[in-house]
Design a protein around this motif. Structure first.
Motif, PDB file in Angstrom:
ATOM      1  N   GLY A  43       0.796  -1.225   0.000  1.00 15.43           N
ATOM      2  CA  GLY A  43       0.000   0.000   0.000  1.00 15.43           C
ATOM      3  C   GLY A  43       0.827   1.273   0.000  1.00 15.43           C
ATOM      4  N   GLU A  44       2.136   1.144  -0.086  1.00 18.10           N
ATOM      5  CA  GLU A  44       2.999   2.328  -0.105  1.00 18.10           C
ATOM      6  C   GLU A  44       2.902   3.086  -1.432  1.00 18.10           C
ATOM      7  OE1 GLU A  44       6.955   1.927   1.901  1.00 18.10           O
ATOM      8  OE2 GLU A  44       6.409  -0.196   1.748  1.00 18.10           O
ATOM      9  N   LEU A  45       2.614   2.351  -2.504  1.00 16.67           N
ATOM     10  CA  LEU A  45       2.446   2.956  -3.818  1.00 16.67           C
ATOM     11  C   LEU A  45       1.019   2.668  -4.270  1.00 16.67           C
ATOM     12  CD1 LEU A  45       3.718   4.442  -6.252  1.00 16.67           C
ATOM     13  CD2 LEU A  45       4.376   2.187  -7.136  1.00 16.67           C
ATOM     14  N   GLU A  46       0.276   3.717  -4.538  1.00 16.54           N
ATOM     15  CA  GLU A  46      -1.130   3.579  -4.931  1.00 16.54           C
ATOM     16  C   GLU A  46      -1.251   2.903  -6.290  1.00 16.54           C
ATOM     17  OE1 GLU A  46      -4.993   6.400  -5.936  1.00 16.54           O
ATOM     18  OE2 GLU A  46      -3.084   7.337  -5.438  1.00 16.54           O
ATOM     19  N   SER A  47      -2.260   2.046  -6.397  1.00 16.72           N
ATOM     20  CA  SER A  47      -2.566   1.423  -7.680  1.00 16.72           C
ATOM     21  C   SER A  47      -4.057   1.123  -7.746  1.00 16.72           C
ATOM     22  CB  SER A  47      -1.765   0.131  -7.870  1.00 16.72           C
ATOM     23  OG  SER A  47      -2.232  -0.880  -7.004  1.00 16.72           O
ATOM     24  N   VAL A  48      -4.521   0.867  -8.952  1.00 20.36           N
ATOM     25  CA  VAL A  48      -5.931   0.527  -9.181  1.00 20.36           C
ATOM     26  C   VAL A  48      -5.983  -0.644 -10.153  1.00 20.36           C
ATOM     27  CG1 VAL A  48      -6.784   2.869  -8.769  1.00 20.36           C
ATOM     28  CG2 VAL A  48      -6.158   2.186 -11.077  1.00 20.36           C
ATOM     29  N   MET A  49      -7.111  -1.340 -10.118  1.00 26.10           N
ATOM     30  CA  MET A  49      -7.347  -2.404 -11.085  1.00 26.10           C
ATOM     31  C   MET A  49      -8.269  -1.852 -12.168  1.00 26.10           C
ATOM     32  SD  MET A  49      -5.648  -5.108 -10.251  1.00 26.10           S
ATOM     33  CE  MET A  49      -6.402  -6.386 -11.248  1.00 26.10           C
ATOM     34  N   VAL A  50      -7.915  -2.079 -13.415  1.00 24.72           N
ATOM     35  CA  VAL A  50      -8.752  -1.723 -14.550  1.00 24.72           C
ATOM     36  C   VAL A  50      -8.986  -3.035 -15.286  1.00 24.72           C
ATOM     37  CG1 VAL A  50      -8.965  -0.383 -16.662  1.00 24.72           C
ATOM     38  CG2 VAL A  50      -7.733   0.577 -14.702  1.00 24.72           C
ATOM     39  N   GLY A  51     -10.185  -3.576 -15.118  1.00 21.50           N
ATOM     40  CA  GLY A  51     -10.425  -4.933 -15.619  1.00 21.50           C
ATOM     41  C   GLY A  51      -9.527  -5.866 -14.817  1.00 21.50           C
ATOM     42  N   GLY A  52      -8.687  -6.608 -15.463  1.00 21.87           N
ATOM     43  CA  GLY A  52      -7.743  -7.476 -14.775  1.00 21.87           C
ATOM     44  C   GLY A  52      -6.334  -6.922 -14.759  1.00 21.87           C
ATOM     45  N   LEU A  53      -6.191  -5.639 -15.089  1.00 26.08           N
ATOM     46  CA  LEU A  53      -4.869  -5.033 -15.202  1.00 26.08           C
ATOM     47  C   LEU A  53      -4.568  -4.120 -14.028  1.00 26.08           C
ATOM     48  CD1 LEU A  53      -5.163  -4.022 -18.954  1.00 26.08           C
ATOM     49  CD2 LEU A  53      -4.057  -6.064 -18.023  1.00 26.08           C
ATOM     50  N   ARG A  54      -3.386  -4.234 -13.470  1.00 24.65           N
ATOM     51  CA  ARG A  54      -2.936  -3.361 -12.386  1.00 24.65           C
ATOM     52  C   ARG A  54      -2.315  -2.123 -13.006  1.00 24.65           C
ATOM     53  NH1 ARG A  54      -4.160  -3.020  -7.364  1.00 24.65           N
ATOM     54  NH2 ARG A  54      -4.227  -5.281  -7.332  1.00 24.65           N
ATOM     55  N   ARG A  55      -2.780  -0.950 -12.576  1.00 21.89           N
ATOM     56  CA  ARG A  55      -2.246   0.305 -13.081  1.00 21.89           C
ATOM     57  C   ARG A  55      -1.942   1.246 -11.921  1.00 21.89           C
ATOM     58  NH1 ARG A  55      -1.213  -2.340 -16.868  1.00 21.89           N
ATOM     59  NH2 ARG A  55      -2.126  -2.204 -18.938  1.00 21.89           N
ATOM     60  N   TYR A  64       4.578   9.103  -3.631  1.00 23.87           N
ATOM     61  CA  TYR A  64       5.360   8.159  -2.826  1.00 23.87           C
ATOM     62  C   TYR A  64       6.693   8.795  -2.418  1.00 23.87           C
ATOM     63  CZ  TYR A  64       8.467   4.231  -1.872  1.00 23.87           C
ATOM     64  OH  TYR A  64       9.398   3.390  -1.308  1.00 23.87           O
ATOM     65  N   VAL A  65       7.374   9.421  -3.365  1.00 20.45           N
ATOM     66  CA  VAL A  65       8.663  10.066  -3.063  1.00 20.45           C
ATOM     67  C   VAL A  65       8.463  11.207  -2.066  1.00 20.45           C
ATOM     68  CG1 VAL A  65      10.570  11.408  -4.039  1.00 20.45           C
ATOM     69  CG2 VAL A  65       9.715   9.380  -5.237  1.00 20.45           C
ATOM     70  N   THR A  66       7.401  11.971  -2.215  1.00 19.66           N
ATOM     71  CA  THR A  66       7.107  13.062  -1.275  1.00 19.66           C
ATOM     72  C   THR A  66       6.933  12.514   0.136  1.00 19.66           C
ATOM     73  OG1 THR A  66       6.099  14.404  -2.991  1.00 19.66           O
ATOM     74  CG2 THR A  66       5.480  14.924  -0.722  1.00 19.66           C
ATOM     75  N   ARG A  67       6.202  11.397   0.276  1.00 21.98           N
ATOM     76  CA  ARG A  67       6.028  10.782   1.605  1.00 21.98           C
ATOM     77  C   ARG A  67       7.359  10.312   2.171  1.00 21.98           C
ATOM     78  NH1 ARG A  67       1.683   8.712  -0.999  1.00 21.98           N
ATOM     79  NH2 ARG A  67       2.605   6.634  -1.194  1.00 21.98           N
ATOM     80  N   LEU A  68       8.223   9.746   1.336  1.00 18.65           N
ATOM     81  CA  LEU A  68       9.547   9.316   1.801  1.00 18.65           C
ATOM     82  C   LEU A  68      10.355  10.509   2.309  1.00 18.65           C
ATOM     83  CD1 LEU A  68      10.703   6.781  -0.948  1.00 18.65           C
ATOM     84  CD2 LEU A  68       9.948   6.262   1.377  1.00 18.65           C
ATOM     85  N   ARG A  69      10.320  11.599   1.567  1.00 21.18           N
ATOM     86  CA  ARG A  69      11.089  12.790   1.945  1.00 21.18           C
ATOM     87  C   ARG A  69      10.533  13.413   3.224  1.00 21.18           C
ATOM     88  NH1 ARG A  69      12.062  16.455  -3.177  1.00 21.18           N
ATOM     89  NH2 ARG A  69      13.808  17.174  -1.914  1.00 21.18           N
ATOM     90  N   THR A  70       9.224  13.449   3.356  1.00 18.98           N
ATOM     91  CA  THR A  70       8.597  14.003   4.549  1.00 18.98           C
ATOM     92  C   THR A  70       8.935  13.162   5.783  1.00 18.98           C
ATOM     93  OG1 THR A  70       6.781  14.885   3.231  1.00 18.98           O
ATOM     94  CG2 THR A  70       6.385  14.660   5.596  1.00 18.98           C
ATOM     95  N   ALA A  71       8.886  11.847   5.634  1.00 19.56           N
ATOM     96  CA  ALA A  71       9.218  10.949   6.740  1.00 19.56           C
ATOM     97  C   ALA A  71      10.677  11.109   7.142  1.00 19.56           C
ATOM     98  CB  ALA A  71       8.935   9.508   6.342  1.00 19.56           C
TER      99      ALA A  71
END
Length: 75
Positions: A43-55, A64-71
């Protein structure tokens, strides 16, 4: 092809894209495909399913990089 010919820009540089393939997101983050899938699984990198495809939403790698830098700053 002439060695000095300009190659076309990779498809993941298309400013009209809304979703990226996992491989394209991994390339933007300069990480491997397996690592990218691990970030998605946790869950660290957001993704969605479109049909059977992960995007991955096009803005998710930067978020994600912004959260790493903030942390890191908070530590």
């Amino acid at each position: 092809m002439d060695e000095h010919a300009t190659l076309p820009a990779p498809a993941d540089d298309d400013a009209t894209l809304v979703l990226l393939k996992v491989e394209e997101a991994a390339r933007r983050l300069r990480i491997g495909r397996t690592t990218c899938f691990a970030l998605i699984r946790t869950g660290e990198l957001e993704s969605v399913m479109v049909g059977g495809l992960r995007r991955v939403p096009v803005d998710a790698p930067a978020a994600y990089v912004t959260r790493l830098r903030t942390a890191r700053r908070a530590a």
